[in-house]
Design an enzyme around this catalytic site. Structure first.
Site, PDB file in Angstrom:
ATOM      1  N   GLY A  71       0.816  -1.214   0.000  1.00  0.00           N
ATOM      2  CA  GLY A  71       0.000   0.000   0.000  1.00  0.00           C
ATOM      3  C   GLY A  71       0.849   1.264   0.000  1.00  0.00           C
ATOM      4  O   GLY A  71       0.520   2.249  -0.664  1.00  0.00           O
ATOM      5  N   GLN A 183      -7.602  -0.295   3.778  1.00  0.00           N
ATOM      6  CA  GLN A 183      -8.326  -0.942   4.886  1.00  0.00           C
ATOM      7  C   GLN A 183      -9.701  -1.463   4.472  1.00  0.00           C
ATOM      8  O   GLN A 183     -10.378  -2.093   5.285  1.00  0.00           O
ATOM      9  CB  GLN A 183      -8.481   0.037   6.065  1.00  0.00           C
ATOM     10  CG  GLN A 183      -7.171   0.359   6.763  1.00  0.00           C
ATOM     11  CD  GLN A 183      -6.569  -0.838   7.500  1.00  0.00           C
ATOM     12  OE1 GLN A 183      -7.224  -1.864   7.716  1.00  0.00           O
ATOM     13  NE2 GLN A 183      -5.306  -0.728   7.876  1.00  0.00           N
ATOM     14  N   ALA A 204      -2.130  -6.253  -0.259  1.00  0.00           N
ATOM     15  CA  ALA A 204      -2.442  -7.685  -0.155  1.00  0.00           C
ATOM     16  C   ALA A 204      -2.560  -8.168   1.288  1.00  0.00           C
ATOM     17  O   ALA A 204      -3.443  -8.954   1.615  1.00  0.00           O
ATOM     18  CB  ALA A 204      -1.355  -8.488  -0.873  1.00  0.00           C
ATOM     19  N   HIS A 205      -1.664  -7.679   2.157  1.00  0.00           N
ATOM     20  CA  HIS A 205      -1.602  -8.314   3.482  1.00  0.00           C
ATOM     21  C   HIS A 205      -2.741  -7.891   4.403  1.00  0.00           C
ATOM     22  O   HIS A 205      -2.903  -8.442   5.485  1.00  0.00           O
ATOM     23  CB  HIS A 205      -0.231  -8.097   4.134  1.00  0.00           C
ATOM     24  CG  HIS A 205       0.053  -6.707   4.599  1.00  0.00           C
ATOM     25  ND1 HIS A 205      -0.057  -6.333   5.911  1.00  0.00           N
ATOM     26  CD2 HIS A 205       0.454  -5.600   3.931  1.00  0.00           C
ATOM     27  CE1 HIS A 205       0.287  -5.054   6.033  1.00  0.00           C
ATOM     28  NE2 HIS A 205       0.594  -4.595   4.848  1.00  0.00           N
ATOM     29  N   CYS A 330       4.481   5.492  17.933  1.00  0.00           N
ATOM     30  CA  CYS A 330       5.703   5.595  18.716  1.00  0.00           C
ATOM     31  C   CYS A 330       6.870   5.831  17.775  1.00  0.00           C
ATOM     32  O   CYS A 330       7.136   5.020  16.899  1.00  0.00           O
ATOM     33  CB  CYS A 330       5.922   4.301  19.489  1.00  0.00           C
ATOM     34  SG  CYS A 330       7.389   4.333  20.500  1.00  0.00           S
TER      35      CYS A 330
HETATM   36  N1  PLP Z   1      -2.707   3.012   3.956  1.00  0.00           N
HETATM   37  C1  PLP Z   1      -3.413   2.614   5.026  1.00  0.00           C
HETATM   38  C2  PLP Z   1      -4.740   3.222   5.307  1.00  0.00           C
HETATM   39  C3  PLP Z   1      -2.892   1.632   5.878  1.00  0.00           C
HETATM   40  O1  PLP Z   1      -3.588   1.248   6.946  1.00  0.00           O
HETATM   41  C4  PLP Z   1      -1.612   1.083   5.583  1.00  0.00           C
HETATM   42  C5  PLP Z   1      -1.004   0.081   6.476  1.00  0.00           C
HETATM   43  O2  PLP Z   1      -1.299   0.002   7.644  1.00  0.00           O
HETATM   44  C6  PLP Z   1      -0.939   1.519   4.433  1.00  0.00           C
HETATM   45  C7  PLP Z   1      -1.515   2.483   3.652  1.00  0.00           C
HETATM   46  C8  PLP Z   1       0.391   0.955   4.058  1.00  0.00           C
HETATM   47  O3  PLP Z   1       0.216  -0.316   3.474  1.00  0.00           O
HETATM   48  P1  PLP Z   1       1.431  -1.366   3.407  1.00  0.00           P
HETATM   49  O4  PLP Z   1       1.637  -1.876   4.793  1.00  0.00           O
HETATM   50  O5  PLP Z   1       0.937  -2.431   2.469  1.00  0.00           O
HETATM   51  O6  PLP Z   1       2.602  -0.637   2.864  1.00  0.00           O
END
Ligand code: PLP
Length: 389
Positions: A71, A183, A204-205, A330
């Protein structure tokens, strides 16, 4: 190890069995998707199958899918002043983002800091549409073209943004619209065309695939952000580098499962979350539900025991077998209140106590029962410590 209750799906979800099988199959295969021989063509076909599945998850044209490492990279790719639509160059002068975006968006990436404007949100965390209109009008009036990025739902609170309305207003001023749907995709039905956005990030995760894959999806396959990496012509020249085929194959398999059950899962998970919230609120009147009466993801609860630091609660829950997460970030050893809760005007004492519980595809009734049992064991001690402090 004694039984654990995993309530941190917004951080990452367990890998679905179908995704694991696809990942292992891809690991066993040899061949670079850019090679013309049989092995290469088989890899290309694995990638293309995954591309169709990920596109189907959000109702997009598979040619609009650009695979990334997650993401964060999808957001980074989207947030650039330089685009092309077919042969036409598109340049954006300013980036408008909501104050509650994930850090992957909030920093604006390839936009210089003085060209990023942060839009305020209301007390429930929804972007103020009047502020969006005012910014769009001001920039359009001064001849500046805007790129707008507003997330579909927040990772800390689950609050859903009025993205379709954002897109409608932004397009009326000639702006381009990106949404971070990390999300939401795979957790609730999502349609890129119903939302009317130009670009969407998914990961993906968060939906039961493996870490290390994501996608930026363009509604119009001819719309291309300037690439982040220079190199080979992978992803139709939009993202250079040999593809992470096992993670992409797993992403496709997870997307297909998630798409098949997103609606039913959303209802099931919503019922789990409601049962947990009502039990906790009934048994512990001291617990504050920070977002309740607002459109929010069915899986996310943001709670606080005011005056008890979030990390203390998270550690106590962890020791008792529940994995949760602090709503506070943190960094450099200093626990800072969440920028999301701060933007919503949540008082600092409460914001510093905020914890997040998030369900997902693998959650069941037993997780709710165990979590309630653990809260019963842990909360009285935390309240005694608070009173003694
Ligand atoms: N955008 C949102 C709203 C997220 O919650 C996250 C990860 O927590 C990300 C982007 C980043 O995604 P990734 O962990 O796949 O880089």
């Amino acid at each position: 190890m004694s039984e654990r209750t995993y309530l941190d799906h917004n951080a990452t979800s367990p890998v679905r069995p179908e995704a694991r099988a696809a990942l292992l199959d891809a690991l066993d295969a040899t061949g670079n998707g850019s090679s013309v021989h049989g092995e290469g063509r088989a890899t290309r076909s694995t990638i293309d199958t995954a591309r169709r599945r990920v596109a189907a998850l959000v109702g997009a044209d598979p040619r609009g899918v650009i695979f990334t490492a997650g993401g964060t990279e999808a957001d980074t790719l989207a947030l650039t002043p330089d685009y092309q639509r077919g042969e036409e160059a598109l340049a954006f002068d300013v980036l408008l983002v909501s104050a509650v975006e994930h850090a992957a968006v909030l920093r604006g990436h390839r936009f210089p800091a003085d060209r990023v404007e942060v839009l305020p949100v209301d007390a429930r965390g929804r972007v103020l549409l009047d502020a969006l209109d005012a910014a769009l009008e001001r920039h359009a009036g001064e001849g500046r073209r805007a790129l707008v990025s507003v997330m579909l739902a927040n990772n800390e609170t689950g609050v859903v943004q009025p993205v379709a309305e954002v897109a409608r207003r932004a397009h009326a001023h000639g702006a381009l619209v990106h949404t971070d749907a990390v999300q939401v995709a795979g957790r609730m039905p999502v349609s890129i065309s119903d939302l009317g956005v130009d670009l969407m990030s998914v990961s993906a995760h968060k939906l039961g695939g493996a870490l290390g894959a994501g996608a930026l999806i363009a509604a119009d396959p001819d719309l291309r952000p300037a690439p982040v990496f220079a190199g080979g012509g992978q992803e139709r020249g939009r993202r250079a580098g040999s593809e992470n085929v096992p993670a992409i194959a797993a992403f496709g398999a997870a997307a297909e499962c998630a798409a098949a059950c997103a609606e039913a899962d959303a209802m099931r998970i919503h019922a789990l979350r409601e049962r947990l919230e009502s039990a906790l609120r009934c048994e512990f009147p001291e617990l504050v539900l920070l977002v309740g009466d607002v459109d929010r993801l069915p899986n996310t609860s943001c709670l606080a025991l005011p005056g008890v630091p979030a990390e203390t609660v998270v550690i106590a829950l962890d020791l008792a077998g529940v994995a949760a997460s602090a709503g506070a970030a943190c960094s450099s050893g200093k626990v800072a209140a969440s920028h999301v809760l701060e933007a919503m005007g949540v008082p600092e004492r409460i914001a510093r106590s905020a914890i997040r519980l998030s369900f997902g595809w693998s959650s069941g009734e037993e997780d709710v029962d165990r979590a309630i049992g653990v809260f019963r064991r842990v909360v009285p001690g935390l309240l005694r410590r608070r009173a003694a402090a």
